[in-house]
Design a protein around this motif. Structure first.
Motif, PDB file in Angstrom:
ATOM      1  N   ARG A   4       0.818  -1.215   0.000  1.00  0.00           N
ATOM      2  CA  ARG A   4       0.000   0.000   0.000  1.00  0.00           C
ATOM      3  C   ARG A   4       0.855   1.269   0.000  1.00  0.00           C
ATOM      4  O   ARG A   4       0.334   2.362   0.123  1.00  0.00           O
ATOM      5  N   VAL A  25      -1.193   4.770   1.092  1.00  0.00           N
ATOM      6  CA  VAL A  25      -2.650   4.880   0.978  1.00  0.00           C
ATOM      7  C   VAL A  25      -3.245   5.264   2.328  1.00  0.00           C
ATOM      8  O   VAL A  25      -4.115   6.136   2.416  1.00  0.00           O
ATOM      9  N   GLY A  54      -8.367   1.551  -2.110  1.00  0.00           N
ATOM     10  CA  GLY A  54      -6.977   1.114  -1.994  1.00  0.00           C
ATOM     11  C   GLY A  54      -6.736   0.322  -0.727  1.00  0.00           C
ATOM     12  O   GLY A  54      -6.029  -0.691  -0.736  1.00  0.00           O
ATOM     13  N   PRO A  61      -2.086   1.169  -5.286  1.00  0.00           N
ATOM     14  CA  PRO A  61      -1.661   2.413  -4.635  1.00  0.00           C
ATOM     15  C   PRO A  61      -1.350   3.553  -5.601  1.00  0.00           C
ATOM     16  O   PRO A  61      -1.565   4.719  -5.262  1.00  0.00           O
TER      17      PRO A  61
END
Length: 101
Positions: A4, A25, A54, A61
């Motif tokens: 992420r 994120v 996300g 991401p």
């Protein structure tokens, strides 16, 4: 690397113009959640929804990052990437040097 995390962080001016480096994120989501209600707009809603997607793993991401950048541009809080600006500054400086007598 966390799946992420953004490939490149996004730097925004927040509060009284202080830079905030957003690298994931989750950090983008936290920033957008704390955004003042009176300053929210359609770009904010799109970016916040992208963050939620996300976090859920529904989008990557970099898509979240792109929506955050679009939001920041609309708010005029995006700090330009100094690394990408450096070659332009250097070439501009070199051309002025070459034109001097």
């Amino acid at each position: 690397m966390n799946h992420r995390q953004f490939e490149e962080p996004v730097t925004l001016l927040v509060g009284m113009g202080f830079p905030a480096r957003i690298e994931s994120v989750v950090e983008a989501y936290a920033l957008l959640q704390d955004w003042p209600a009176c300053s929210r707009n359609g770009a904010h809603a799109v970016a916040l929804n992208a963050c939620k997607a996300g976090i859920a793993g529904e989008i990557d991401p970099e898509t979240v990052r792109a929506t955050l950048v679009a939001f920041a541009r609309r708010q005029d809080i995006l700090v330009p990437d100094m690394v990408s600006l450096a070659p332009a500054a250097l070439s501009g400086g070199a051309s002025r040097t070459n034109n001097t007598v």
